[in-house]
Design a protein around this motif. Structure first.
Motif, PDB file in Angstrom:
ATOM      1  N   GLN A 225      82.803  30.423  67.288  1.00 32.32           N
ATOM      2  CA  GLN A 225      81.840  31.231  66.555  1.00 32.32           C
ATOM      3  C   GLN A 225      81.036  32.080  67.524  1.00 32.32           C
ATOM      4  O   GLN A 225      80.840  31.695  68.680  1.00 32.32           O
ATOM      5  N   PRO A 226      80.539  33.224  67.036  1.00 35.10           N
ATOM      6  CA  PRO A 226      79.710  34.062  67.903  1.00 35.10           C
ATOM      7  C   PRO A 226      78.443  33.327  68.344  1.00 35.10           C
ATOM      8  O   PRO A 226      77.932  32.446  67.652  1.00 35.10           O
ATOM      9  N   SER A 260      70.458  31.183  74.571  1.00 32.98           N
ATOM     10  CA  SER A 260      71.691  31.314  73.791  1.00 32.98           C
ATOM     11  C   SER A 260      71.575  30.408  72.574  1.00 32.98           C
ATOM     12  O   SER A 260      71.278  29.224  72.705  1.00 32.98           O
ATOM     13  N   TYR A 262      73.344  28.851  69.107  1.00 32.13           N
ATOM     14  CA  TYR A 262      74.558  28.528  68.361  1.00 32.13           C
ATOM     15  C   TYR A 262      74.138  28.225  66.923  1.00 32.13           C
ATOM     16  O   TYR A 262      73.283  27.362  66.693  1.00 32.13           O
ATOM     17  N   LEU A 266      76.468  31.237  60.237  1.00 32.40           N
ATOM     18  CA  LEU A 266      76.468  32.521  60.926  1.00 32.40           C
ATOM     19  C   LEU A 266      75.798  33.611  60.111  1.00 32.40           C
ATOM     20  O   LEU A 266      74.983  34.390  60.627  1.00 32.40           O
ATOM     21  N   LYS A 270      72.406  35.782  61.093  1.00 30.67           N
ATOM     22  CA  LYS A 270      72.341  37.244  61.202  1.00 30.67           C
ATOM     23  C   LYS A 270      71.170  37.804  60.410  1.00 30.67           C
ATOM     24  O   LYS A 270      70.507  38.756  60.821  1.00 30.67           O
ATOM     25  N   GLN A 288      72.140  40.398  71.983  1.00 25.46           N
ATOM     26  CA  GLN A 288      73.538  40.690  71.723  1.00 25.46           C
ATOM     27  C   GLN A 288      74.246  39.481  71.129  1.00 25.46           C
ATOM     28  O   GLN A 288      73.805  38.345  71.310  1.00 25.46           O
ATOM     29  N   ILE A 289      75.319  39.754  70.388  1.00 25.04           N
ATOM     30  CA  ILE A 289      76.138  38.692  69.826  1.00 25.04           C
ATOM     31  C   ILE A 289      77.417  38.622  70.642  1.00 25.04           C
ATOM     32  O   ILE A 289      78.155  39.598  70.744  1.00 25.04           O
ATOM     33  N   ARG A 290      77.641  37.468  71.256  1.00 27.04           N
ATOM     34  CA  ARG A 290      78.795  37.266  72.133  1.00 27.04           C
ATOM     35  C   ARG A 290      79.840  36.402  71.452  1.00 27.04           C
ATOM     36  O   ARG A 290      79.518  35.406  70.807  1.00 27.04           O
ATOM     37  N   GLN A 291      81.107  36.778  71.598  1.00 30.92           N
ATOM     38  CA  GLN A 291      82.180  35.946  71.059  1.00 30.92           C
ATOM     39  C   GLN A 291      82.307  34.675  71.884  1.00 30.92           C
ATOM     40  O   GLN A 291      82.349  34.719  73.111  1.00 30.92           O
ATOM     41  N   GLY A 292      82.325  33.526  71.225  1.00 25.64           N
ATOM     42  CA  GLY A 292      82.443  32.256  71.923  1.00 25.64           C
ATOM     43  C   GLY A 292      83.822  32.083  72.548  1.00 25.64           C
ATOM     44  O   GLY A 292      84.735  32.870  72.327  1.00 25.64           O
TER      45      GLY A 292
END
Length: 308
Positions: A225-226, A260, A262, A266, A270, A288-292
């Motif tokens: 998950q992002p 960060s 988690y 989701l 947002k 920013q939203i980072r791809q896990g």
């Protein structure tokens, strides 16, 4: 195909493997992951016939392992974490020595040695003594030894753990090339970025238990998950404590001004995270939203297993 069912290994009263189950598909690269002490090497040593197990069942292509051990071992190649050599021999001499002790057909030895030296990129170093090889070169020589008798199953125990970045890259490239040779590769490691690059299937072991076993593709769809990465103007330890209490937050990792997050939900994250950040007395300087990745999954599962 390798099938492991209810595998148990004990040392006295201590149970190292707690009735584990997994399947390794033929021709795949199988990533066997876990922290140090999880039971990875014990499992590897059982599957390569170095130690016995207390109970359970192991089959290779339908053949029961203990009952057909000699037949199966002829199809197995094994690279231990710390391969040992005769350092006074050259790389070429050592492979000739291996050919002799393994009963390889004499008329084919020269060509096989040359083929393997080329495959593991040691042709230019074949006349150097092994004692003068770097750690990466020794690992590649060890891989050549493991491949000598054309194994159907190749077991690699932490093949990149002690290598520098260049050595790791070379070993990963060699493993990738094995995919095209229909060799089933069992890769035991704790370096998750290597697994993401080469593995088809992933199994996570912790405290002697299987936490997850899945194809890498399914794993990415289901678990990755992002992650919300946020940088604040000031230290955000207080912010982290506040966000941890929100019902849709799974975990918060904080270091100085960086955080960060988690999320369990989701879509809710947002919608609501921005509002929550706007209420804080600590300006946001980056969001920013980072791809896990696989490391995020591993940390989440292992941390959860530490709690229960």
């Amino acid at each position: 195909m390798i099938q492991v069912e209810g595998l148990v290994k004990k040392y006295g009263d201590f149970q190292v493997l707690k009735s584990i189950n997994f399947t390794v598909k033929k021709g795949s690269v199988f990533g066997f992951l876990g922290k140090n002490g999880a039971g990875k090497s014990t499992t590897m040593n059982i599957l390569t016939g170095l130690i016995n197990f207390n109970s359970g069942k192991i089959t290779f292509d339908g053949l029961n392992f203990p009952e057909n051990k000699n037949q199966i071992l002829k199809k197995i190649g094994y690279l231990p974490e710390n391969p040992v050599f005769y350092d006074y021999m050259t790389g070429e001499e050592y492979l000739h020595f291996i050919a002799g002790v393994s009963g390889f057909p004499k008329g084919s030895i020269k060509n096989r040695v040359e083929e393997l030296l080329h495959q593991v990129k040691l042709t230019d170093a074949k006349d150097r003594r092994v004692g003068g090889y770097s750690r990466g070169m020794k690992q590649r020589l060890g891989l050549a030894v493991a491949l000598f008798n054309h194994p159907q199953y190749l077991f690699l125990d932490e093949p990149t753990s002690a290598l520098d970045p260049q050595g790791r890259l070379e070993m990963v490239e060699l493993i990738t090339e094995l995919k095209d040779k229909s060799i089933t590769v069992f890769l035991s490691t704790h370096i998750l970025s290597d697994v993401e690059r080469v593995c088809d299937e992933v199994c996570i072991l912790d405290k002697g238990e299987i936490l997850l076993s899945s194809s890498l593709e399914e794993l990415q769809k289901k678990y990755i998950q992002p992650i919300f990465d946020i940088t604040f103007e000031n230290d955000c330890a207080k912010v982290a404590e506040e966000l941890k209490n929100l019902p849709w937050v799974e975990k918060v990792v904080q270091e100085k001004r960086n955080l960060s997050l988690y999320a369990k939900d989701l879509e809710k994250a947002k919608r609501e995270l921005i509002n929550q950040l706007g209420k804080l007395d600590n300006p946001v300087v980056n969001y920013q939203i980072r791809q896990g990745n696989l490391e995020d999954i591993f940390i989440r599962l292992v941390n959860y297993n530490d709690i229960i």
